[in-house]
Design an enzyme around this catalytic site. Structure first.
Site, PDB file in Angstrom:
ATOM      1  N   SER A 137       0.844  -1.197   0.000  1.00 11.59           N
ATOM      2  CA  SER A 137       0.000   0.000   0.000  1.00 11.59           C
ATOM      3  C   SER A 137       0.876   1.243   0.000  1.00 11.59           C
ATOM      4  CB  SER A 137      -0.881   0.015   1.247  1.00 11.59           C
ATOM      5  OG  SER A 137      -1.477   1.290   1.414  1.00 11.59           O
ATOM      6  N   TYR A 150      -1.073   0.135  10.479  1.00 10.37           N
ATOM      7  CA  TYR A 150      -1.280  -0.512   9.184  1.00 10.37           C
ATOM      8  C   TYR A 150      -0.120  -0.162   8.239  1.00 10.37           C
ATOM      9  CZ  TYR A 150      -3.629  -1.095   4.587  1.00 10.37           C
ATOM     10  OH  TYR A 150      -3.965  -1.423   3.302  1.00 10.37           O
TER      11      TYR A 150
END
Lengths: 245, 441
Positions: A137, A150
């Site tokens: 990501s 995250y």
């Protein structure tokens, strides 16, 4: 000779299915791996009907490290391409307070995907061919207050993929790192995302297929994200720490 | 959020929800507020926009089975017609009936009972539908067909999603030998000639006329009548015959921004139409055309609705019965030419016979055109409505965004029967769109 399949780890996700469709449309057989894979029967039928390829279902739990070898041994054949789309965002506020929750996010986004790709890498290396795709990501490009738990796990995964690529470059095994920005999926449903920065799952599928076919190393799904993240990465820390991002 | 149909008018405030499975859909359908299902948002007006909750059905996009003997495809309602073509044309199958865009869902095609260029031969979309899995107001899914609850089945074809949520369906595809169409273009200097050409070529499977609605007097209804049929293998040259079911992939252009309001005016449209007619009349009359270009010329320009700018546009489409069609069409075209408000896209088509509960088509001629939303547009459309009603015509709800409820009742006695069925089955409180509320269905 029939083509070897493409393995999708995390096949229940919108991105995982979209990647499966992209490869199936290009004629690849597909192995869908996810927890409770029997629930993917409709998706399996759909893929097989649309693209006329063989699709098989396999149970896979990214948190069950001890089960990895058994999972790989249970596949009918070693895939040509393995794609990990596994991920779990969680809630940052919860991740800050609850270490068990934070550990779940870290393990799901880093330890698990890196572990299964490590085992596949060894098998691919022994065979001397194959492509590993890790979907990470843009959140891994720099830690931000709003999702650094995250983001840190995704950053770890990016570094892992980079090292794996470095190690396997001369062994006939290629590693692709995919950095989607916002994607219109179940995970982001209800969030107010900017249209120009938000990709459809099908764009991710097309981008991953192309990256594998062309032997790309690191791709941003929408090119604009390369620019956005280049700017974010280059903000001096003294300034960055005062920003709300 | 604010939502519109393809015509971008009207803009409706609604809650858009996208269920991912039957259980989630059930919970939404059985809730307190009325819902309306939405496919890919290709209906022009407000038929797939709810004033309360709009159900985005695009997650229901799985194909479930295909019988290579009979060509019967079972699929979920959110599957696009284009997906069906992508999957099955390479295997020698094509939709029995297709509208002018492949970006419609199967559910939407059923709800609007869409028609194609072959209506005079094959009827509307409903003719290829074997059964429908319909979710009722109680959240239960029932399989309805010509044999099981025929009344509800008949009203679901063309029922604009107001009889329940279409979840799955079985449709029949047609076998084809190639991905190509033999096209013949015949220029018609006036309306009468165009209609005569339709009658002369009634046996040809596909026919449609592009009509210049700016021309007047002796040229009123000047058209290009386009005929087509699926090419056989023998019709192809050696190169194409090697892969007869693959006509190659074209890229699509996209309109990147809204055109400013001044871009479309009577002069630019007149110039376009003049050019189009001249080029069409001058080109060779016979050509081999790939399926995508033939059936979906507008799909090549993605987001073409932006050409009309932010204010959007309104479509007008009516069908006039055979015996009044000539007089009615003349009057409609005169009114349009008089207003100088013609559009790029005026289409004339001969419909064959159809007996249906609430669907649009009937035997006769249908005229479709679009108008950019300007101050004079709505009064003009009211005038066109009145002309159509006088000649026994009725209107296509998939294109409507502004009709008055009394106009619908005047034009179509079936509306009362449809409303009565909705009342009797307890559907009225559960399924409602901005359109159904406007037209008090």
């Amino acid at each position: 000779m029939t083509a070897l399949p493409v393995l999708i780890l995390g096949a229940r996700s919108d991105m995982g299915l979209a990647i499966a469709h992209a490869f199936a449309a290009a004629g690849h057989p597909i192995q869908l791996a996810a927890r409770g894979s029997a629930g993917l029967e409709t998706a399996r039928t759909d893929l097989a009907l649309r693209h006329g390829v063989e699709v098989t279902l396999h149970d896979f739990d990214v948190l069950d490290r001890d089960g990895f070898d058994g999972f790989l041994g249970g596949l009918p054949n070693l895939p040509e391409v393995a794609v990990s789309v596994v991920g779990y965002m969680g809630e940052q506020a919860e991740n800050e307070q609850d270490l068990a929750q934070a550990a779940l996010v870290m393990r799901t986004n880093y330890e698990g995907p890196a572990g299964i790709l490590a085992l596949l890498a060894n098998r691919f290396e022994a065979r001397g061919s194959g492509t590993l795709v890790g979907v990470s990501s843009v959140a891994g490009d720099r830690g931000r207050a709003t999702n650094y738990v995250y983001g840190s796990a995704k950053a770890g995964f990016i570094a892992f993929l980079s090292g794996l690529r470095n190690r396997l470059a001369k062994k006939g095994v290629h590693v692709v790192t995919v950095l989607p920005g916002f994607v219109n999926t179940a995970m982001t449903e209800g969030l107010d995302l900017p249209e120009k920065l938000t990709a459809e799952p099908s764009e991710v599928g097309a981008a991953v297929l192309k990256a594998v076919q062309k032997g790309r190393n690191v791709i941003y799904v929408r090119r604009i994200w390369w620019l956005v993240m280049a700017i974010i990465r280059n903000i001096p820390e003294a300034v960055f720490k005062k920003l709300k991002l | 959020m604010k939502l519109t149909g393809w015509g971008r008018f009207p803009v409706v405030e609604t809650q858009l929800r996208a269920p991912r499975d039957v259980a989630a859909l059930q919970a939404m359908v059985t809730g307190d507020e009325p819902v309306i299902a939405r496919g890919n948002g290709r209906s022009y007006g407000d038929s797939a926009v709810g004033t309360h909750t709009t159900l985005d059905m695009r997650h229901f996009d799985h194909m479930l089975s295909f019988d290579a003997e009979t060509g019967v495809l079972v699929a979920e309602a959110g599957v696009l017609l284009g997906d069906v073509i992508d999957a099955f044309l390479p295997r020698g199958w094509f939709p029995m009936v297709t509208p002018g865009t492949k970006f419609v869902t199967l559910g939407g095609a059923i709800a609007a009972d869409v028609h194609g260029k072959n209506h005079h031969v094959d009827g509307s979309f409903g003719t290829c539908v074997d059964w429908i899995d319909l979710m009722g107001p109680d959240g239960q899914i029932r399989r309805i067909s010509r044999d099981d609850d025929a009344d509800l089945f008949r009203h679901t074809l063309g029922g604009m999603g107001l009889t329940g949520v279409i979840v799955r369906t079985a449709i029949r595809l047609r076998p084809v030998e190639t991905a190509w169409i033999n096209q013949t273009t015949l220029p018609a200097p006036d309306l009468g000639t165009a209609m005569d050409l339709f009658e002369q070529h009634a046996h040809v499977p596909y026919s449609v006329a592009w009509i210049d609605c700016m021309s007047r007097g002796a040229h009123l209804g000047r058209s290009l009548v386009m005929l087509g049929d699926h090419a056989k293998r023998a019709d192809l040259d050696a190169k194409k015959a090697r892969t007869p079911l693959d006509a190659g992939h074209k890229g699509a252009l996209s309109v990147p921004f809204d055109f400013p309001g001044f871009a479309l005016n009577r002069w630019s449209v007149r110039a376009f139409n003049e050019l189009y007619y001249r080029v069409g009349a001058w080109k060779p009359t016979k050509a081999l055309v790939d399926w995508d270009t033939y059936f979906y010329p507008l799909d090549a320009v993605l987001k073409w609705n932006r050409i009309y700018g932010r204010r959007g546009f309104a479509q007008f489409q009516c069908v006039l019965p055979l015996d009044t069609a000539r007089a009615g069409l003349t009057e409609l075209l005169e009114a349009i030419a008089e207003a100088g408000a013609g559009s790029f896209l005026a289409v004339l088509k001969r419909f064959g016979p159809q007996d249906s509960a609430f669907s649009f088509p009937m035997e006769g001629y249908t005229l479709a055109l679009d108008f950019p939303m300007k101050p004079h547009t709505l009064p003009l459309l009211d005038l066109l409505d009145a002309i159509a009603v006088t000649h026994g015509g009725r209107f296509y709800l998939a294109k409507d965004s502004r009709m008055r409820p009394d106009t619908l009742r005047e034009a179509d006695s079936r509306a009362d029967e449809f409303e009565a069925l909705r009342e009797a089955r307890g559907l009225k409180d559960h399924f409602a769109s901005a359109q159904s509320e406007r037209l008090s269905l």
